[in-house]
Enzyme design. Structure first.
Site, PDB file in Angstrom:
ATOM      1  N   CYS A 238       6.439 -11.339   4.994  1.00  0.00           N
ATOM      2  CA  CYS A 238       4.936 -10.875   4.794  1.00  0.00           C
ATOM      3  C   CYS A 238       3.740 -11.572   5.069  1.00  0.00           C
ATOM      4  O   CYS A 238       3.617 -12.858   4.262  1.00  0.00           O
ATOM      5  CB  CYS A 238       4.643 -10.275   3.625  1.00  0.00           C
ATOM      6  N   LYS A 244       1.402 -19.780   5.659  1.00  0.00           N
ATOM      7  CA  LYS A 244       2.633 -19.810   4.724  1.00  0.00           C
ATOM      8  C   LYS A 244       3.448 -19.930   6.336  1.00  0.00           C
ATOM      9  O   LYS A 244       4.444 -20.884   7.155  1.00  0.00           O
ATOM     10  CB  LYS A 244       3.323 -19.181   4.201  1.00  0.00           C
ATOM     11  N   ASP A 259       4.643  -9.243   9.955  1.00  0.00           N
ATOM     12  CA  ASP A 259       3.724  -8.470   9.331  1.00  0.00           C
ATOM     13  C   ASP A 259       3.425  -6.311  10.401  1.00  0.00           C
ATOM     14  O   ASP A 259       3.980  -6.276  11.234  1.00  0.00           O
ATOM     15  CB  ASP A 259       2.120  -8.243   8.942  1.00  0.00           C
ATOM     16  N   CYS A 353      -0.137 -14.137  -5.382  1.00  0.00           N
ATOM     17  CA  CYS A 353      -1.279 -14.011  -6.130  1.00  0.00           C
ATOM     18  C   CYS A 353      -1.606 -13.024  -7.172  1.00  0.00           C
ATOM     19  O   CYS A 353      -2.608 -12.729  -7.044  1.00  0.00           O
ATOM     20  CB  CYS A 353      -1.901 -14.024  -4.989  1.00  0.00           C
TER      21      CYS A 353
END
Length: 421
Positions: A238, A244, A259, A353
């Site tokens: 993702c 990242k 993605d 997150c």
């Protein structure tokens, strides 16, 4: 129609967030007519107002006999927050009175807006600093108190109210201390560089040359824990917005960045170009991707994003938690699917997150129960700047906004490295 200004645009953004339940990240149209510096200022004004809205509403309730329509209330909220935070009274009051005066439906309220904002510029705004720290809405606060306790949640709310500085991730080989000195920032224990008042990001030294990219210090830790090696085949399942992916590519890995959003993947490509890094970019649904056998897979799964409220104060106002159940189910499916793409002995880095244990600790506990031979690698969590107290019972890492209170906090994250045997 008058040309938009940062203040008028900030009010338009508030109308969409508080009236339509939209996230600021979705609202590109109101910002499109502003220059980059004005765009940044409009977002700052909107974010400041959302952070301080509880205090503003408390002060305004003392002056209003009844709550006006949302557009007018948002003008009063923005003005109150800006004035109580030290804004120039003349400029704030004049522009916002003019703004309400240009609205055909609300121009009759010019006198009300003028009178109240002038009071806020005087004695009415003085209690601002003595009011309580704004609290999360009950739909989110209650489960967080259940998980972490009232004291921890109050500390998180304090971090949310303070907002977030700008964190940068440097390319390997760059000196964090040297860049902190150059940018007027601080080198953090984990290797990120933190800047308090960055202004326009693209104007900072090192941006155009691709020496660094914007990434919260907590968001930079998953890849540091994964510890990619040169030549490894790694899937970023993702990938967008790409921080990242950049870390993985900078470490020398052969990265496939996937993605589902074309628009968000375009940002990944732009950042790869700017930093001179390379990755294979694929726009596809994660569950439809079945190619390859990877040495490591990074799953930064779609989640509630409740760990990012210090940077995104619109989230508690635009969401109500009703979609979280579907996200939790999707995360479990994503772990299971990623394991089918992982080579024997490979590493799966799962992170969200989120501040909710159902999107972190519980997900990993249940994944370990579903997959015999899957284990957490707690030794990988021994990284610079990581407090051993943040390591959880099942072998993951729990980061919260109230961590590093003297350094400006961090995003809430859950991170676990799983090994497939």
């Amino acid at each position: 129609m008058p040309a938009p200004t940062p203040r008028s645009t900030a009010v338009a953004l508030l109308d969409k967030v508080l009236g339509d339940g939209r996230l600021l990240a979705e609202l590109t149209a109101p910002l499109a007519r502003l220059s980059p510096p004005d765009r940044a200022r409009a977002l700052r004004l909107a974010n400041d107002t959302l952070r301080g809205m509880d205090r503003a509403d408390r002060l305004l309730a003392r002056q209003l006999r009844k709550t006006p329509q949302l557009h007018v209330m948002n003008i009063l909220r923005l003005g109150t927050v800006e004035l109580c935070m030290g804004g120039d009274a003349h400029g704030v009051v004049d522009e916002l009175v003019t703004l309400v005066g240009t609205h055909p439906r609300y121009k009759r309220l010019r006198g009300l807006v003028n009178a109240i904002l002038r009071q806020m510029a005087g004695d009415a705004g003085k209690p601002w600093k003595d009011l309580r720290i704004p609290r999360l809405p009950n739909w989110l606060r209650d489960p967080l108190v259940s998980a972490w306790g009232n004291g921890a949640v109050s500390a998180m709310e304090k971090a949310h109210f303070a907002g977030a500085p700008l964190d940068l991730t440097l390319k390997p080989g760059e000196d964090p201390t040297a860049w902190a000195d150059r940018l007027g920032g601080t080198a953090l224990p984990t290797g990120s560089v933190r800047i308090g008042d960055a202004g326009q990001v693209s104007a900072l030294p090192g941006f155009e040359d691709g020496h660094w990219w914007v990434q919260d210090a907590a968001a930079a830790l998953p890849v540091r824990i994964l510890a990619p090696r040169p030549g490894e085949f790694i899937l970023d399942l993702c990938a967008a917005p790409g921080g990242k992916t950049l870390q993985l590519a900078a470490a020398g890995a052969q990265v496939t960045a996937l993605d589902t959003s074309e628009k968000r993947m375009a940002r990944v490509t732009e950042n790869l170009d700017r930093t001179g890094l390379s990755a294979t970019c694929v726009t596809q649904d994660a569950f439809a991707f079945t190619e390859g056998s990877f040495d490591a897979i990074l799953v930064d799964a779609p989640c509630s994003a409740t760990g990012t409220i210090r940077r995104h104060p619109d989230l508690p106002h635009a969401k109500d938690g009703s979609d979280f159940g579907a996200l939790i189910e999707q995360q479990a499916r994503m772990i299971d699917h990623a394991l089918t793409l992982l080579a024997p002995g490979g590493r799966l880095l799962f992170c969200t997150c989120s501040l909710l244990p159902d999107e972190g600790e519980v997900q990993v506990e249940e994944a370990l129960a579903r997959h015999p031979g899957l284990a957490t690698d707690t030794a990988a969590l021994d990284r610079p700047g990581i407090d051993p107290a943040w390591i959880t019972e099942e072998g993951g890492l729990r980061l919260r906004p109230d961590h590093w209170p003297d350094l400006g906090g961090m995003d809430g994250f859950y991170i676990a490295l799983l090994r497939k045997t």
